[in-house]
Every structure is written in C-alpha cells, then in structure tokens.
Design an enzyme around this catalytic site. Structure first.
Site, PDB file in Angstrom:
ATOM      1  N   HIS A  87       1.025  -1.448  -0.004  1.00 27.97           N
ATOM      2  CA  HIS A  87       0.012  -0.121  -0.318  1.00 27.97           C
ATOM      3  C   HIS A  87       0.818   1.199   0.372  1.00 27.97           C
ATOM      4  CE1 HIS A  87      -2.682   3.442   1.563  1.00 27.97           C
ATOM      5  NE2 HIS A  87      -1.868   3.245   2.345  1.00 27.97           N
ATOM      6  N   ASP A 146       7.804  22.006 -25.432  1.00 27.61           N
ATOM      7  CA  ASP A 146       7.851  20.305 -24.989  1.00 27.61           C
ATOM      8  C   ASP A 146       8.817  20.209 -24.485  1.00 27.61           C
ATOM      9  OD1 ASP A 146       7.568  17.832 -24.875  1.00 27.61           O
ATOM     10  OD2 ASP A 146       6.668  17.504 -27.058  1.00 27.61           O
ATOM     11  N   TRP A 173       7.854   0.166   3.980  1.00 27.32           N
ATOM     12  CA  TRP A 173       7.884   0.283   2.950  1.00 27.32           C
ATOM     13  C   TRP A 173       8.786   0.730   3.176  1.00 27.32           C
ATOM     14  CZ3 TRP A 173       9.559   5.417   1.791  1.00 27.32           C
ATOM     15  CH2 TRP A 173       9.438   6.440   2.979  1.00 27.32           C
ATOM     16  N   SER A 212      12.966   6.406 -13.236  1.00 29.57           N
ATOM     17  CA  SER A 212      12.060   6.502 -13.962  1.00 29.57           C
ATOM     18  C   SER A 212      12.140   7.750 -13.639  1.00 29.57           C
ATOM     19  CB  SER A 212      10.717   6.207 -13.763  1.00 29.57           C
ATOM     20  OG  SER A 212      10.037   6.311 -13.568  1.00 29.57           O
ATOM     21  N   SER A 213      12.420   8.023 -12.160  1.00 28.83           N
ATOM     22  CA  SER A 213      12.260   9.578 -11.400  1.00 28.83           C
ATOM     23  C   SER A 213      13.387   9.796 -11.937  1.00 28.83           C
ATOM     24  CB  SER A 213      12.531   9.119  -9.527  1.00 28.83           C
ATOM     25  OG  SER A 213      11.487   8.594  -9.598  1.00 28.83           O
ATOM     26  N   HIS A 267      13.859  10.971   4.353  1.00 28.22           N
ATOM     27  CA  HIS A 267      12.713  12.205   4.539  1.00 28.22           C
ATOM     28  C   HIS A 267      13.143  13.112   3.248  1.00 28.22           C
ATOM     29  CE1 HIS A 267      11.683  14.805   7.212  1.00 28.22           C
ATOM     30  NE2 HIS A 267      12.224  15.915   6.721  1.00 28.22           N
ATOM     31  N   GLU A 321      12.630  12.856   0.556  1.00 25.89           N
ATOM     32  CA  GLU A 321      11.857  11.786  -0.015  1.00 25.89           C
ATOM     33  C   GLU A 321      10.082  12.849  -0.271  1.00 25.89           C
ATOM     34  OE1 GLU A 321      11.121   9.872  -2.633  1.00 25.89           O
ATOM     35  OE2 GLU A 321       8.791   9.651  -2.517  1.00 25.89           O
ATOM     36  N   TYR A 330       9.593  15.351   1.174  1.00 23.34           N
ATOM     37  CA  TYR A 330       9.251  16.281   0.512  1.00 23.34           C
ATOM     38  C   TYR A 330       9.182  15.991  -0.461  1.00 23.34           C
ATOM     39  CZ  TYR A 330       9.529  18.825   5.539  1.00 23.34           C
ATOM     40  OH  TYR A 330       8.887  18.915   6.375  1.00 23.34           O
ATOM     41  N   SER A 362      -0.568  26.869  -4.237  1.00 23.51           N
ATOM     42  CA  SER A 362       0.392  28.542  -4.366  1.00 23.51           C
ATOM     43  C   SER A 362      -0.392  29.141  -5.515  1.00 23.51           C
ATOM     44  CB  SER A 362       2.208  28.280  -4.797  1.00 23.51           C
ATOM     45  OG  SER A 362       2.753  28.220  -3.271  1.00 23.51           O
ATOM     46  N   HIS A 366      15.429  11.648  13.119  1.00 18.44           N
ATOM     47  CA  HIS A 366      13.968  11.829  13.838  1.00 18.44           C
ATOM     48  C   HIS A 366      12.854  10.592  13.197  1.00 18.44           C
ATOM     49  CE1 HIS A 366      12.445  14.358  10.497  1.00 18.44           C
ATOM     50  NE2 HIS A 366      11.790  12.879  10.208  1.00 18.44           N
ATOM     51  N   HIS A 367      13.933   9.586  12.030  1.00 13.47           N
ATOM     52  CA  HIS A 367      12.489   8.545  12.467  1.00 13.47           C
ATOM     53  C   HIS A 367      13.618   7.265  13.583  1.00 13.47           C
ATOM     54  CE1 HIS A 367      10.428  10.037   8.760  1.00 13.47           C
ATOM     55  NE2 HIS A 367      11.663  10.992   8.936  1.00 13.47           N
ATOM     56  N   THR A 383       8.496  26.212   6.686  1.00 17.67           N
ATOM     57  CA  THR A 383       6.540  25.475   6.842  1.00 17.67           C
ATOM     58  C   THR A 383       6.392  26.805   6.928  1.00 17.67           C
ATOM     59  OG1 THR A 383       8.308  23.430   7.465  1.00 17.67           O
ATOM     60  CG2 THR A 383       5.937  23.838   6.348  1.00 17.67           C
ATOM     61  N   LYS A 385       5.432  29.931   5.109  1.00 16.54           N
ATOM     62  CA  LYS A 385       4.495  29.389   3.428  1.00 16.54           C
ATOM     63  C   LYS A 385       3.363  29.750   3.657  1.00 16.54           C
ATOM     64  CE  LYS A 385       5.649  27.085   0.273  1.00 16.54           C
ATOM     65  NZ  LYS A 385       7.040  26.593  -1.050  1.00 16.54           N
ATOM     66  N   ARG A 391       1.905   0.219  15.223  1.00 12.22           N
ATOM     67  CA  ARG A 391       1.538   0.328  13.413  1.00 12.22           C
ATOM     68  C   ARG A 391       1.280  -1.650  13.458  1.00 12.22           C
ATOM     69  NH1 ARG A 391       6.375   3.823  10.773  1.00 12.22           N
ATOM     70  NH2 ARG A 391       4.863   3.300   8.948  1.00 12.22           N
TER      71      ARG A 391
HETATM   72  C1  HEM Z   1       6.477  20.387  10.265  1.00 18.45           C
HETATM   73  C2  HEM Z   1       7.036  19.040   9.706  1.00 18.45           C
HETATM   74  C3  HEM Z   1       7.284  17.964  10.184  1.00 18.45           C
HETATM   75  C4  HEM Z   1       7.782  17.085  11.192  1.00 18.45           C
HETATM   76  C5  HEM Z   1       8.402  18.330  12.252  1.00 18.45           C
HETATM   77  C6  HEM Z   1       7.867  15.821  11.001  1.00 18.45           C
HETATM   78  C7  HEM Z   1       8.349  14.912  11.922  1.00 18.45           C
HETATM   79  C8  HEM Z   1       7.866  14.279  12.319  1.00 18.45           C
HETATM   80  C9  HEM Z   1       8.484  12.134  12.351  1.00 18.45           C
HETATM   81  C10 HEM Z   1       9.463  13.016  14.208  1.00 18.45           C
HETATM   82  C11 HEM Z   1       8.323  11.355  12.625  1.00 18.45           C
HETATM   83  C12 HEM Z   1       8.935  10.039  12.947  1.00 18.45           C
HETATM   84  C13 HEM Z   1       8.320   9.767  14.166  1.00 18.45           C
HETATM   85  C14 HEM Z   1       8.519   7.857  13.835  1.00 18.45           C
HETATM   86  O1  HEM Z   1       8.678   7.243  13.156  1.00 18.45           O
HETATM   87  O2  HEM Z   1       8.511   8.055  15.709  1.00 18.45           O
HETATM   88  C15 HEM Z   1       7.349  11.566  11.188  1.00 18.45           C
HETATM   89  C16 HEM Z   1       7.230  10.385  10.487  1.00 18.45           C
HETATM   90  C17 HEM Z   1       6.846  10.648   9.088  1.00 18.45           C
HETATM   91  N1  HEM Z   1       6.641  11.606   8.768  1.00 18.45           N
HETATM   92 FE1  HEM Z   1       7.132  13.715   8.849  1.00 18.45          FE
HETATM   93  N2  HEM Z   1       7.350  16.031   9.822  1.00 18.45           N
HETATM   94  C18 HEM Z   1       6.885  16.633   9.172  1.00 18.45           C
HETATM   95  C19 HEM Z   1       6.249  16.794   7.942  1.00 18.45           C
HETATM   96  C20 HEM Z   1       6.047  16.447   7.010  1.00 18.45           C
HETATM   97  C21 HEM Z   1       5.784  15.682   5.829  1.00 18.45           C
HETATM   98  C22 HEM Z   1       5.544  16.852   5.137  1.00 18.45           C
HETATM   99  C23 HEM Z   1       5.853  14.242   5.106  1.00 18.45           C
HETATM  100  C24 HEM Z   1       4.603  13.969   3.941  1.00 18.45           C
HETATM  101  C25 HEM Z   1       4.787  15.283   3.216  1.00 18.45           C
HETATM  102  C26 HEM Z   1       6.306  14.021   5.999  1.00 18.45           C
HETATM  103  C27 HEM Z   1       5.970  12.033   6.056  1.00 18.45           C
HETATM  104  C28 HEM Z   1       6.147  11.376   7.664  1.00 18.45           C
HETATM  105  C29 HEM Z   1       6.157  10.121   7.141  1.00 18.45           C
HETATM  106  C30 HEM Z   1       6.081   9.288   5.744  1.00 18.45           C
HETATM  107  C31 HEM Z   1       6.423   9.667   8.208  1.00 18.45           C
HETATM  108  C32 HEM Z   1       6.141   7.797   8.933  1.00 18.45           C
HETATM  109  C33 HEM Z   1       7.074   7.378   7.920  1.00 18.45           C
HETATM  110  C34 HEM Z   1       7.832   5.760   8.794  1.00 18.45           C
HETATM  111  O3  HEM Z   1       7.916   5.174   9.639  1.00 18.45           O
HETATM  112  O4  HEM Z   1       6.963   4.807   7.724  1.00 18.45           O
HETATM  113  N3  HEM Z   1       5.935  14.223   7.506  1.00 18.45           N
HETATM  114  N4  HEM Z   1       7.547  12.630  10.592  1.00 18.45           N
HETATM  115 CU    CU Z   2      11.352  12.828   8.619  1.00 22.88          CU
END
Ligand code: HEM
Ligand code: CU
Lengths: 199, 539
Positions: B90, B119, B155, B182-183, B266, B268, B270, B281, B315-316, B341, B344, B463
């Site tokens: 997924h 083009d 994933w 591709s990307s 990370h 990614e 963004y 915008s 942070h992950h 952020t 914006k 999860r």
């Molecule tokens: C102020 C902005 C953001 C902060 C401070 C932030 C912070 C965090 C943190 C600390 C985690 C880790 C949580 C954990 O696994 O314990 C996380 C996970 C995640 N964030 Fe953010 N994030 C922000 C914005 C975004 C944005 C803009 C996206 C995507 C469009 C995003 C997508 C994700 C995803 C997909 C995960 C989970 C990844 C995984 O473990 O599978 N985050 N974020």
């Molecule tokens: Cu992150």
C-alpha cells in the site's frame, strides 16, 4: 530565440522553417550539457551512499558522540565524600608468580563504579594454577565493599611465562560510615596446581 | 506579474499540421496507439495522471482491506502475513505509484506551458520514464502471487526482515530500482527544461511557483534516489551474495540501513509535498484574486526546506540507541524545518487576507489542505521531541501524522490541481456540485478516519498489526467506518472527471478570472496539441 512579430500566418511558417527542430538546435546543445551535469549527480550520490558507513564512524569518532550514556548518569554517587582504596598483592610462600596491582591506590566516591587491574605473571617454566583469596582492612569495610566482578576464588591457570591482567570492578556502598576513610584490599594467591589436576 | 502577448490572439491557437516530420508525434493526435511512441508532453502528462489515478485506487483498495481487518479485534479476513504485505505494498504504491507520478504528470502538462516552451527538453526520455513504471507496477502486483508472498517488511524495508523475505522482496527491490531510474530521468528532464527552455523574458524569479517547487523537488530526487538505490542494492547483495552490510551475523549493522534509508526517506517526504505546495500557491492567489503574498520568500522557504531535509533523517530513528548528542541535533534540526514551513503557511493565509475569495472546488481543496496539513505539521513537531517520540514511535500516532500531511497535503493538492486545470486540459468544465460533494465528503470522512488514530497512538496501539487489544476497539471501528466513506467518495472524483471530459460545459480560455500564468493568459481551452512552438514574449 527570435521574437515572433505580428500575427501573420505567412511569417509564422517562415519562422518555423528557421527553427526546424524542437527544441531548437542551440537548445539541444545546451540541454545535452545540462543532462551531462545532472547525470553526474547520480554516481556522486551513489558513492556518497557507499561511503556513509565509514563516514559515520569517522564523524562520530571525531565529534566524540559515541555513547548514549552522556545523559544516563549514576545518581547514587555521593560526591561529598572520598574513600581511599589501597590495593595489595600477596603470594602464598609456596608460590613463584609475579603478582601486583597495576595501580597502587585509587580515590573513589561512595556509589561510583570503578575497575582496576591486577597483573600476574607465571615465572615458572611450566603451567600452574593459582587461586586468590581477598581480605579487607579494616575487616568491617568488607561489609561496604561490593565487588561486581573479581578474579578471586576461581582457579586461574597460567602457561609458562604467561602474563595476564585481571580486573576487579567494585563500588563502595553509600552507607559506609564516615569514619572509614580508607580501605586496604588485599589478595593472596595460593598455588593449587595439584588440587586442580586432581579434580 | 503581467504578461503581454505580442500577438493579438493566443500565439498557438491554431493547431499546426506537422507534415514536416517532427520526431515527437509519429501517430498524430488522433490514434490511441500513439501512447507507446508519443513524445508530446501533454500526452505523457495525461498518461502519468491516468496511471496514478489507477494506482491510487489500487493502493486505496489495499487500505480498505486493512481497515476491514481492523474493524474489529481478532482476525477476520486477512492472515497476518498478508496483512503485513498489504501495509508494505500500500505504502509503496501510494508513494511511488500514485503521488510521485501524479506530480510528474502535472509537471509534464504545465511546465512547458508555464514557461512558454514547446515541449520538454528530452521528449523521448520522457516517454521512457513513463513506460518504465509499467513493468515496475507489474512486478509489485505479481509479487503477491509468488511463494512467500509480497514484501512484508514495511515500506522502509528494514533488515533483518527484508533480508529474510522471499522472492517477493527481490521483485520489490527490482521494482523500486526501476521506479528510481524513472524518477531520475523525469527529474533531469524537468530541470533541463526549466533551466534552458524558458521563453525570453521569463526569468527564474518570474516563474510560477509550481515551476519553482518542481525545480527544487527534481534536484532533491536526483540527489536521494541514488542513495535509495544504493541501500537496496546492498540489501540485495546481503540477500544473495553473502555480503554483510546489514547482516549482524556477519558483522554488519542493521541500524546502518536505517541511516541510509532515512537519508533518502526524509527528503522523499518533501518530494511528496513540495509540488503540492506549488499547486496550492497557484490556486490560492487565483481565487483570492490577489497576487501570491511574498513570492520571493516562498522560493527561499522552499529551498531551505529542501536543504534542511537532508539533515533531519535521525528523527525517524530516535529509538535505535543513538548518542544523546545525535538525538539533540536531530531534534532541533527537525524543529527548525517548521520555520520555513510556517513561512509558507503564513504567506498563503496572507494571500487570502482581504482578498475577494470565492469558493470553487479547487479553492475548497486548498483551504482543506491548509487546515489539515498544518495539523499534520503540528503532530510532526510533537514527534520531533525526543522523549515524546520514544513513546510514540511506531504507534498509530505516527500513522495519523503522516496521513495528515500526505492525504490532505499531497492528495488534496493534486485533487485541487485536477479541478483547477481540467477546464484547461479538456476545454470542458467539471460539475461544481459534484466537486463540492467530493470535497466535503472527503474532508469529513478523512477526519473521522485519521483523527482517532492520534488517540489510538497515544494509548499505545502499535502500527502494522492486524489484531489489537480490546481497549482499542471503539476508535478502530470509527476509523474503519470513516475509511470506507473516504474511499468510496473518491469515486465521485472519477465520475466527475470522466463526465467532464465526455460532456462537460465548454470552458473559457481563462476559466478563472484571477489566473495569471501563461497557460491561462496565452492559450485557449482546450490547449492545442502543440503550444508555444514559437516562444511568447513576456514583459
Ligand atoms: C513540520 C514538519 C514535520 C515534522 C516536524 C515531522 C516530523 C516527523 C517525525 C519526528 C517522524 C517520525 C515519527 C516516528 O517514526 O517515531 C515523522 C514520520 C513521518 N513523516 Fe513527518 N514531519 C513533518 C512533515 C512531514 C511531511 C510534510 C510529510 C510528507 C508529506 C511527512 C511524512 C512522514 C512520514 C511518511 C512519516 C513516517 C515514516 C514511516 O515511519 O513510515 N512528514 N515525521
Ligand atoms: Cu522525516
């Protein structure tokens, strides 16, 4: 690029003829150069990825960020007091090893965990087994002296000429009375070679 | 920005016949088989968009299967192994198959028109980068049917699970390799187009925000896709060629994989949001009837977000036992990203401030984006605090966080874009009534689905599990009900798009009076097959 003038089909066709290919020739050249530059990023990042492992190790070593322990502090240490520990080594008189503490003494706070080493060398031309027995002065100090790891009471077999460092890890209990300002820890090695063979 | 047209009518209003043998439309606009050979940016843009719509529904069906299982505690419909495969695939499908290709689809459609180019820079490479995605998608689907099933490691493909998995994992790795290639090709194309092919007078700082966000995103992609490729290649050699990069039994280090993966991961996330920032915008100023507030600061904020995104990956992995100094560094760096952020968000609000706003469907989606994305940003900030993250890591709180930033962020940004540009692409209008139903149903059911997941996470529900303790039952049931409403309301979108293409009312060249980018000011609706064969002159 030429500027298109007034809207006029005839002119437009002419203009296209001049610019036969899209993107225009000059553009193509430029695009190739950009393509090459951008493609270069790919191997660079691949190399970077491959070098991350050594890089991390280096950077962490240089910055000294190698342990999570920085925040985990032993709150049981009594910083207001010092206890002096003297280390003494004896050999039972039937024995011909060299046996001495690496450090003669240390000053410790009650509660702090400390490791010291004793060094033994078997000066005999054959393998021998020894066993160490500890004792304290004053005797009462034994109640407060906690050994976490020690070489005593277990058989230690050394080959001819072998030297070995034997660690002692200990802490002095917080509740040690104020009047015990210094402790002597002594070990005596006994020769148990025959005994060890029997068993 | 005011553009003046040197020609009295839209420059390329008439469809030139291309008897002169251009290599980019062998089959001409009429025949459907041209999709295999076309190099026209509009064809390829549409192909990308249809592909991602399809993948969106495939990924969505997987999500609904999972929510069905989670409707009640206990195991009802899925075996745990299959459940784990579903969470993995997924996510991969939504990220690489739905969101990224959809953004690329918009890039293909819009970038040449917005900068006045004929083009993309490399039309044939453009065709390749689309068609590469098809075998990758097939590999991902097929992996469900091989012995051992599809990848079930999540994933993020963490070892040791990803080292132990079966053939499905190899297929996944191969699929990711192809998608990565591709990307990279797509990004190179976009950067080259943006740097070299702008019309005279279109300076970088005059480009529409959508072009800017894509320029920055494309650089991010070229930089991190090779890192991902490296990481999964090492996985592959660990699996088959006896290396021990990540295999602890051979002296490797599984946490090393996490470092490398998140160095990609990370940036990614963004990549998944910056183009949506661009779309929003464009749309907010249009419906607020005011120019974008702080254009330059928007550009700089986007660039700083992109650069900061390289130094926050830790942070992950706050819980892997990294040194305290590392935790503190990553915590503060992560919090720092909230600053650009925030810039914006405030700029968008300031754009709307005292504007004469009208609430057509694209604008509704943008306002929904603003509110919900900000909430997701806040929960991100909560997660960036080390001691808090240590208890919340790998709970449903994280799931709630990233769905708040990704669904209302990336997906609504895309939906807004589709509603906004559909009249331009097709020359026909969608149904506002249906669009509004789509928005409100999505907005309400999204929150029913994902808001409770914050509570679940705070209460400790992990999860990626098919079954859970009884105390989590109520919120899970509510979340599942929301998910089904959310899933099925997306069908309204398909219906709206299809009926728009078939029988929508005719759209005007400048359907939205506040729109000011070239595709609205210089081109008719629908846009002809070839546009800006001669560059427009901008003042
Ligand atoms: C102020 C902005 C953001 C902060 C401070 C932030 C912070 C965090 C943190 C600390 C985690 C880790 C949580 C954990 O696994 O314990 C996380 C996970 C995640 N964030 Fe953010 N994030 C922000 C914005 C975004 C944005 C803009 C996206 C995507 C469009 C995003 C997508 C994700 C995803 C997909 C995960 C989970 C990844 C995984 O473990 O599978 N985050 N974020
Ligand atoms: Cu992150």
């Amino acid at each position: 690029m030429t500027e298109p003038s007034k809207k006029d089909d005839g002119e437009n066709v002419e203009h296209k003829a001049a610019n036969e290919e899209h993107p225009s020739k000059q553009n193509r050249q430029e695009n190739r150069v950009t393509l090459a530059k951008l493609l270069l990023i790919v191997p660079v990042m691949l190399l970077f990825c491959a070098s991350l492992v050594p890089l991390y190790k280096q950077i962490c070593a240089v910055l000294g960020i190698t342990s999570q322990r920085a925040l985990i502090q032993n709150t049981q240490i009594d910083l207001s007091r010092w206890v002096k520990i003297d280390f003494i080594a004896h050999l039972n008189n039937t024995f011909a090893w060299n046996f001495e503490p690496v450090q003669k003494h240390v000053d410790v706070h009650p509660g702090a965990v400390v490791t010291v080493n004793y060094r033994v060398t078997n000066t005999l031309p054959y393998a021998t087994t020894g066993r160490a027995v500890p004792s304290f002065a004053p005797m009462e100090a034994g109640l407060y002296f906690n050994k976490v790891e020690c070489f005593c009471f277990s058989n230690q077999t050394l080959q001819a000429g072998e030297t070995r460092d034997m660690p002692v890890t200990f802490y002095v209990a917080n509740k040690i009375p104020d009047e015990i300002g210094s402790i002597a820890l002594s070990y005596t090695f006994f020769n148990v070679t025959g005994e060890a063979k029997k068993s | 920005m005011a553009y003046t047209n040197s020609t009295t009518a839209p420059a390329s209003a008439h469809d030139h016949s291309h008897a002169d043998g251009h290599d980019h439309d062998d089959h001409g606009p009429g025949s459907w088989t041209r999709i295999f050979t076309t190099t026209n940016h509009k064809d390829i843009g549409s192909m990308y968009l249809w592909f991602s719509l399809f993948m969106f529904f495939v990924g969505g069906s997987m999500a609904l299967l999972m929510r069905l299982e989670l409707f009640q505690p206990g195991l009802q419909v899925l075996q745990p192994e299959l459940y784990n495969s579903l969470t993995t695939v997924h996510a991969l499908i939504m990220i690489f198959g739905a969101v990224m290709p959809a953004f690329t689809g918009f890039a293909n459609w819009l970038i040449p028109m917005q900068i006045g180019a004929a083009d993309m820079a490399f039309p044939r490479m453009n065709n390749w980068s689309f068609w590469l995605m098809i075998p990758a998608a097939i590999l991902l689907f097929a992996s469900f049917f091989v012995p051992g099933g599809a990848a079930a490691s999540g994933w993020t493909l963490y070892p040791p699970l990803s080292i132990q998995g079966g053939l499905g994992l190899d297929m996944t790795i191969l699929a990711i390799h192809i998608l990565g290639a591709s990307s990279i090709m797509g990004s190179i194309n976009i950067i080259t187009t943006l740097l070299n092919m702008r019309a005279p007078g279109m300076t970088l700082m005059k480009m529409p925000m959508f072009c800017w966000t894509w320029l920055i995103t494309a650089y991010l992609m070229i930089a991190v896709m090779p890192v991902l490729a490296g990481a999964i290649t090492m996985l592959l050699t660990d699996r088959h060629f006896g290396t021990s990069f990540f295999n602890a039994a051979g002296g490797g280090d599984p946490t090393m994989f996490m470092h490398i993966f998140w160095f990609f991961g990370h940036p990614e996330v963004y990549i998944l949001i910056l183009p949506a920032f661009g779309i929003v915008s464009q749309i907010i100023p249009t419906f607020a009837r005011k120019p974008l507030f702080g254009y330059a600061s928007m550009v700089y904020a986007t660039a700083s977000i992109a650069m900061l995104s390289f130094i926050v990956w830790g942070h992950h992995m706050f819980t892997v036992g990294m040194p305290a100094a590392g935790q503190l560094f990553f915590m503060y760096a992560t919090m720092l990203i909230a600053v650009p952020t925030g810039v914006k968000i405030f700029n968008w609000i300031a754009t709307m401030w005292r504007g004469s706003i009208s609430f057509e469907t694209p604008m509704l989606f943008c306002i929904g984006f603003l509110c919900m994305f900000t909430l997701g940003g806040f929960s991100g900030l909560v997660l960036s605090i080390v001691p808090v993250d240590i208890t919340l890591h790998n709970t449903y709180y994280v799931v709630a966080h990233f769905h708040y930033v990704l669904f209302p962020g990336a997906i609504w940004g895309l939906m807004a874009g589709v509603y906004f540009w559909l009249p331009k692409f097709t020359g026909r209008m969608y149904s506002e009534t249906l669009g509004k139903w789509h928005f409100w149903l999505s907005a309400i059911s999204f929150n029913i689905t994902f808001f409770p997941q914050h509570f679940l996470g705070l209460a400790g529900m992990p999860r990626r599990i098919p079954d859970y303790a009884l105390q989590f039952a109520e919120w899970n049931m509510i979340s599942s009900i929301g998910a089904f409403i959310l899933g099925f309301s997306q069908l309204l979108f398909v219906w709206n798009v299809v009926s728009c293409i078939r029988s929508g009312e005719k759209a005007k060249a400048k359907q939205w009076e506040g729109a000011d980018s070239l595709e609205w000011t210089h081109l008719p609706s629908p846009v002809p097959y070839h546009t800006f064969e001669t560059a427009p002159v901008l003042k």
